[in-house]
Design an enzyme around this catalytic site. Structure first.
Site, PDB file in Angstrom:
ATOM      1  CD  GLU A  28     -35.007 -10.383  12.786  1.00 30.33           C
ATOM      2  OE1 GLU A  28     -34.328 -11.311  12.341  1.00 30.33           O
ATOM      3  OE2 GLU A  28     -34.591  -9.219  12.904  1.00 30.33           O
TER       4      GLU A  28
ATOM      5  NE  ARG B 235     -32.900  -9.487  10.363  1.00 31.73           N
ATOM      6  CZ  ARG B 235     -31.762  -8.899  10.682  1.00 31.73           C
ATOM      7  NH1 ARG B 235     -30.876  -8.614   9.759  1.00 31.73           N
ATOM      8  NH2 ARG B 235     -31.483  -8.591  11.928  1.00 31.73           N
TER       9      ARG B 235
ATOM     10  CE1 TYR C  95     -26.581  -2.995  15.143  1.00 31.87           C
ATOM     11  CE2 TYR C  95     -26.838  -0.979  13.896  1.00 31.87           C
ATOM     12  CZ  TYR C  95     -27.012  -2.349  14.009  1.00 31.87           C
ATOM     13  OH  TYR C  95     -27.593  -3.037  12.984  1.00 31.87           O
TER      14      TYR C  95
ATOM     15  NE  ARG D  46     -17.577  -6.654  -0.834  1.00 28.60           N
ATOM     16  CZ  ARG D  46     -18.422  -7.432  -0.190  1.00 28.60           C
ATOM     17  NH1 ARG D  46     -19.392  -8.034  -0.835  1.00 28.60           N
ATOM     18  NH2 ARG D  46     -18.264  -7.619   1.106  1.00 28.60           N
TER      19      ARG D  46
HETATM   20  N1  UDP Z   1     -30.230  -2.177   5.631  1.00 31.42           N
HETATM   21  C1  UDP Z   1     -31.058  -1.859   4.578  1.00 31.42           C
HETATM   22  N2  UDP Z   1     -31.543  -2.841   3.795  1.00 31.42           N
HETATM   23  C2  UDP Z   1     -31.251  -4.145   4.002  1.00 31.42           C
HETATM   24  C3  UDP Z   1     -30.381  -4.470   5.076  1.00 31.42           C
HETATM   25  C4  UDP Z   1     -29.900  -3.466   5.868  1.00 31.42           C
HETATM   26  O1  UDP Z   1     -31.355  -0.687   4.372  1.00 31.42           O
HETATM   27  O2  UDP Z   1     -31.745  -4.988   3.253  1.00 31.42           O
HETATM   28  C5  UDP Z   1     -29.719  -1.076   6.476  1.00 31.42           C
HETATM   29  C6  UDP Z   1     -30.695  -0.708   7.559  1.00 31.42           C
HETATM   30  O3  UDP Z   1     -30.599   0.689   7.752  1.00 31.42           O
HETATM   31  C7  UDP Z   1     -30.163  -1.437   8.747  1.00 31.42           C
HETATM   32  C8  UDP Z   1     -28.675  -1.352   8.537  1.00 31.42           C
HETATM   33  O4  UDP Z   1     -28.535  -1.451   7.133  1.00 31.42           O
HETATM   34  O5  UDP Z   1     -30.554  -0.830   9.944  1.00 31.42           O
HETATM   35  C9  UDP Z   1     -27.863  -2.426   9.225  1.00 31.42           C
HETATM   36  O6  UDP Z   1     -28.330  -3.696   8.828  1.00 31.42           O
HETATM   37  P1  UDP Z   1     -27.718  -5.024   9.433  1.00 31.42           P
HETATM   38  O7  UDP Z   1     -28.280  -6.123   8.627  1.00 31.42           O
HETATM   39  O8  UDP Z   1     -26.257  -4.872   9.553  1.00 31.42           O
HETATM   40  O9  UDP Z   1     -28.382  -4.997  10.871  1.00 31.42           O
HETATM   41  P2  UDP Z   1     -28.470  -6.111  11.979  1.00 31.42           P
HETATM   42  O10 UDP Z   1     -28.057  -7.407  11.348  1.00 31.42           O
HETATM   43  O11 UDP Z   1     -27.593  -5.646  13.094  1.00 31.42           O
HETATM   44  O12 UDP Z   1     -29.908  -6.116  12.345  1.00 31.42           O
END
Ligand code: UDP
Length: 370
Positions: A304, A278, A352, A174
């Site tokens: 995690e 994270r 997914y 954005r």
């Molecule tokens: N992603 C990233 N950096 C971040 C967060 C997410 O590159 O800080 C990318 C990464 O490829 C990840 C995808 O975005 O697999 C989806 O992240 P999301 O947080 O949506 O995944 P979930 O919460 O399902 O684990």
């Protein structure tokens, strides 16, 4: 037959289908191999904090029908997901927005940010074919290197050039100062935790926990006319065509005798060196308060760690690359021949899915079959 439906798995797909079936007057039995209901949205109270035991779940949707549906079973708070990225101690706002661009490049206006990205995405010519190309063409190389590459490779255990482009399209980009991670009309966390919401869905329905369907298949099948199976599709067929790949996650939970560890529900560690992807600080999903509105004195955090699934692990994420998608299609053909069994959910459909999409799909499945 004692039951119309045997429902294997008490996660969102199973619970929604069970609720709809009961509403239509069907007799249903829900089983789950875990000692608790709610699958991966399960929350457990520790020191007054609803801990997301199988990873953070933030409900968000654009589908009015789904939002109305979940609100029948829970009240939702006003939580808005605004994760922070930590790259070697430097903090950035997520998703990619004007705060991120300002911190990365010192740009101040949207036009300056766009110009930076335009300049950096020149290296990608043609339609992006993988996650790396897609990411660079969305946000440029600097952001790709600092906020995407390391995180993605830790999460998926694969090079970004080997991953499908759609994964990164989940994240908004954005040119406004807006840290809301999701582009969704409706968002929040169920007050009192997801387990309570799923328990409300399953109200009045027989549930047997600690029951492994695949180990007792014949006996359990004989109890019902039809089966709704929400486990892994390859496991159902005894991996006879080989196993599908999944990513698993390990959580290291810590109860800390401090009030505030990181000041946010989610901090992503986007460098390659930090071994975890994270850290979740669960109390911030409910603003650090207990159900009476009092400040909680302690905190629970979860680190995690992502790993490749191997037998015995919990499967979390399907790896929807070409190889696995092709194998899934073969299992799908076998599944279509199982007349008594419906396959559904993230594992049953090897997809997914976000929570709202799972619920939508379960409601559609109920409309179709019930
Ligand atoms: N992603 C990233 N950096 C971040 C967060 C997410 O590159 O800080 C990318 C990464 O490829 C990840 C995808 O975005 O697999 C989806 O992240 P999301 O947080 O949506 O995944 P979930 O919460 O399902 O684990």
């Amino acid at each position: 037959m004692k039951y119309d439906y045997l429902i294997v798995g008490s996660g969102l797909f199973g619970a929604v289908f069970a609720q709809q079936a009961k509403k239509k007057g069907k007799k249903v039995l829900v089983i789950d191999k875990r000692p608790n209901i709610a699958g991966n949205v399960y929350t457990e109270k520790i020191e007054g904090i609803n801990v997301h035991k199988y990873g953070a779940h933030i409900f968000h949707t654009n589908i009015k029908r789904v939002w109305d549906y979940v609100n029948e079973f829970a009240e939702f708070n006003r939580f808005t997901n605004s994760p922070v990225a930590n790259y070697k101690g430097e903090l950035f706002s997520l998703p990619f927005n004007m705060y991120t661009f300002n911190k990365m490049w010192g740009v101040v206006t949207p036009d300056e940010a766009k110009a930076k990205i335009e300049e950096q995405k020149k290296e990608i010519t043609g339609e992006p074919e993988n996650l790396e190309q897609q990411a660079i063409s969305l946000v440029g190389r600097d952001i790709y290197e600092k906020l995407i590459k390391g995180y993605t490779e830790k999460q998926w255990g694969r090079d970004c050039s080997q991953l499908p482009a759609f994964i990164i399209k989940r994240l908004p980009v954005r040119f406004t100062f807006d840290n809301n991670y999701f582009n969704a009309l409706y968002q929040g966390i169920p007050v009192g935790g997801y387990t309570k919401m799923v328990a409300n869905m399953l109200d009045g329905i027989e549930v047997r926990l600690g029951v492994d369907y695949l180990e007792n298949k014949a006996e359990l099948d004989s109890l019902a006319d039809k089966v709704l199976y929400t486990g892994a599709i390859d496991a159902y067929f005894g991996y006879e065509l080989g196993n599908l790949e999944y990513r698993s996650v390990r959580f290291e939970n810590e109860l800390l005798d401090i009030e505030n560890f990181q000041g946010n529900a989610a901090v992503n560690y986007t460098d390659r060196e930090t071994p975890w992807t994270r850290i979740i600080e669960h109390k911030w999903f409910e603003f650090g308060k207990d159900e009476n509105g009092n400040d909680l004195p302690k905190t629970v955090i979860s680190r995690e760690y992502s790993s490749e699934w191997k037998p015995g692990d919990e499967p979390y994420y399907p790896v929807n690359d070409k190889k696995n998608s092709e194998l899934y299609q073969k299992y799908r053909k076998l599944a279509d021949k199982e007349e008594k069994v419906i396959f559904g959910g993230r594992l049953g459909e090897y997809k997914y899915y976000d929570m709202d999409a799972v619920i939508d799909s379960a409601l559609n499945c109920a409309d179709k079959y019930l």
